[in-house]
Design a protein around this motif. Structure first.
Motif, PDB file in Angstrom:
ATOM      1  N   ALA A  78     -38.014  -2.704   9.254  1.00 22.89           N
ATOM      2  CA  ALA A  78     -38.981  -3.762   9.562  1.00 22.89           C
ATOM      3  C   ALA A  78     -40.130  -3.763   8.555  1.00 22.89           C
ATOM      4  O   ALA A  78     -40.659  -4.821   8.212  1.00 22.89           O
ATOM      5  CB  ALA A  78     -39.514  -3.585  10.985  1.00 22.89           C
ATOM      6  N   ARG A  79     -40.492  -2.612   8.065  1.00 14.72           N
ATOM      7  CA  ARG A  79     -41.582  -2.527   7.080  1.00 14.72           C
ATOM      8  C   ARG A  79     -41.086  -2.793   5.663  1.00 14.72           C
ATOM      9  O   ARG A  79     -41.871  -2.855   4.739  1.00 14.72           O
ATOM     10  CB  ARG A  79     -42.220  -1.148   7.144  1.00 14.72           C
ATOM     11  N   GLY A  80     -39.776  -2.910   5.501  1.00 13.88           N
ATOM     12  CA  GLY A  80     -39.206  -3.184   4.178  1.00 13.88           C
ATOM     13  C   GLY A  80     -39.089  -1.949   3.303  1.00 13.88           C
ATOM     14  O   GLY A  80     -38.936  -2.055   2.091  1.00 13.88           O
ATOM     15  N   LEU A  81     -39.175  -0.773   3.903  1.00 15.01           N
ATOM     16  CA  LEU A  81     -39.096   0.462   3.132  1.00 15.01           C
ATOM     17  C   LEU A  81     -37.678   0.993   2.994  1.00 15.01           C
ATOM     18  O   LEU A  81     -37.426   1.898   2.209  1.00 15.01           O
ATOM     19  CB  LEU A  81     -39.971   1.543   3.776  1.00 15.01           C
ATOM     20  N   LEU A  82     -36.749   0.416   3.758  1.00 12.79           N
ATOM     21  CA  LEU A  82     -35.379   0.909   3.737  1.00 12.79           C
ATOM     22  C   LEU A  82     -34.439  -0.278   3.647  1.00 12.79           C
ATOM     23  O   LEU A  82     -34.443  -1.155   4.503  1.00 12.79           O
ATOM     24  CB  LEU A  82     -35.093   1.721   5.006  1.00 12.79           C
ATOM     25  N   ALA A  83     -33.654  -0.314   2.592  1.00 16.29           N
ATOM     26  CA  ALA A  83     -32.718  -1.423   2.406  1.00 16.29           C
ATOM     27  C   ALA A  83     -31.506  -1.237   3.308  1.00 16.29           C
ATOM     28  O   ALA A  83     -31.017  -0.132   3.487  1.00 16.29           O
ATOM     29  CB  ALA A  83     -32.284  -1.483   0.948  1.00 16.29           C
ATOM     30  N   ASP A  84     -31.012  -2.358   3.862  1.00 12.01           N
ATOM     31  CA  ASP A  84     -29.843  -2.299   4.748  1.00 12.01           C
ATOM     32  C   ASP A  84     -28.598  -1.860   4.000  1.00 12.01           C
ATOM     33  O   ASP A  84     -27.697  -1.260   4.574  1.00 12.01           O
ATOM     34  CB  ASP A  84     -29.599  -3.662   5.395  1.00 12.01           C
ATOM     35  N   GLU A  85     -28.512  -2.152   2.688  1.00 12.93           N
ATOM     36  CA  GLU A  85     -27.302  -1.799   1.936  1.00 12.93           C
ATOM     37  C   GLU A  85     -27.115  -0.289   1.863  1.00 12.93           C
ATOM     38  O   GLU A  85     -25.997   0.186   1.714  1.00 12.93           O
ATOM     39  CB  GLU A  85     -27.346  -2.249   0.487  1.00 12.93           C
ATOM     40  N   LEU A  86     -28.183   0.462   1.933  1.00 15.53           N
ATOM     41  CA  LEU A  86     -28.074   1.904   1.821  1.00 15.53           C
ATOM     42  C   LEU A  86     -27.414   2.538   3.051  1.00 15.53           C
ATOM     43  O   LEU A  86     -26.875   3.622   2.963  1.00 15.53           O
ATOM     44  CB  LEU A  86     -29.455   2.531   1.641  1.00 15.53           C
ATOM     45  N   LEU A  87     -27.452   1.859   4.183  1.00 16.85           N
ATOM     46  CA  LEU A  87     -26.977   2.458   5.415  1.00 16.85           C
ATOM     47  C   LEU A  87     -25.639   1.909   5.896  1.00 16.85           C
ATOM     48  O   LEU A  87     -25.176   2.284   6.952  1.00 16.85           O
ATOM     49  CB  LEU A  87     -28.020   2.255   6.510  1.00 16.85           C
ATOM     50  N   ARG A  88     -25.035   1.042   5.137  1.00 15.36           N
ATOM     51  CA  ARG A  88     -23.740   0.491   5.571  1.00 15.36           C
ATOM     52  C   ARG A  88     -22.677   1.553   5.540  1.00 15.36           C
ATOM     53  O   ARG A  88     -22.619   2.372   4.638  1.00 15.36           O
ATOM     54  CB  ARG A  88     -23.352  -0.660   4.680  1.00 15.36           C
ATOM     55  N   ASP A  89     -21.836   1.531   6.530  1.00 16.57           N
ATOM     56  CA  ASP A  89     -20.692   2.461   6.555  1.00 16.57           C
ATOM     57  C   ASP A  89     -19.666   1.997   5.542  1.00 16.57           C
ATOM     58  O   ASP A  89     -19.370   0.799   5.430  1.00 16.57           O
ATOM     59  CB  ASP A  89     -20.060   2.504   7.939  1.00 16.57           C
ATOM     60  N   THR A  90     -19.083   2.940   4.804  1.00 16.33           N
ATOM     61  CA  THR A  90     -18.068   2.582   3.804  1.00 16.33           C
ATOM     62  C   THR A  90     -16.689   2.883   4.309  1.00 16.33           C
ATOM     63  O   THR A  90     -16.460   3.633   5.188  1.00 16.33           O
ATOM     64  CB  THR A  90     -18.302   3.344   2.486  1.00 16.33           C
TER      65      THR A  90
END
Length: 131
Positions: free
Chosen positions: A119-131
Motif C-alpha cells: 500500500a505504501r509502494g515499498l514492495l512491488a507485486d512482481e517480487l512476490l509472485r509464485d513461480t
C-alpha cells in the motif's frame, strides 16, 4: 558529594593496582593488575576465553556461559565431549515468540505487513509472485 574513584578496588575496567581513594596525591601511578585468560569449552565445542584478574584457582568460576550458543561451558576440554546437559531454561528470542504465536498467527502477521508495504509502494507485486 562526588567521588572520583570507586570505593571497590579493581572493579572498574582498566583498574590498576593502587587506584582508589587517597588522602594525599602521589605521582606514582599504579602498575596494571596481573590478568589471566581462561579457556572454557561447551558441549558443542565452542571456546570462550574471558579475562580475569589473577586469582587463586579455586576462585575462578568452574562453569561459564558459552558466548555463541548460551550453553554451559566448562574449563576442561575433556568435559566438552559430554552430551548436552538437561535444558536449564535458556531460550532464544524465536523460541519465546513461538510460545506466544502459532504458525497461522505468524502467517497472518506476515500477510498484514506485506499488505502495508504494498500500500505504501515499498514492495512491488512482481517480487512476490509464485513461480
Amino acid at each position: 558529594m562526588v567521588r572520583t574513584a570507586s570505593g571497590f578496588r579493581g572493579t572498574r575496567v582498566g583498574a590498576t593496582e593502587g587506584t582508589g581513594p587517597k588522602i594525599q596525591r602521589d605521582d606514582h601511578v599504579g602498575a596494571p593488575l596481573p590478568r589471566i585468560r581462561v579457556s572454557y569449552w561447551c558441549a558443542k565445542g565452542h571456546e570462550t576465553r574471558p579475562v580475569f584478574v589473577k586469582l587463586p584457582d579455586d576462585q575462578i568460576p568452574v562453569v561459564w556461559d558459552c558466548r555463541r550458543c548460551g550453553g554451559q561451558a566448562t574449563r576442561g576440554s575433556a568435559d566438552s565431549a559430554l552430551p548436552d546437559p538437561v535444558e536449564d531454561g535458556y531460550k532464544s528470542h524465536l523460541e519465546y515468540v513461538k510460545e506466544r504465536r502459532s504458525s497461522q498467527d505468524a502467517e497472518d502477521v506476515l500477510a498484514g505487513a506485506l499488505e502495508r508495504l504494498r500500500a505504501r509502494g515499498l514492495l512491488a507485486d512482481e517480487l512476490l509472485r509464485d513461480t
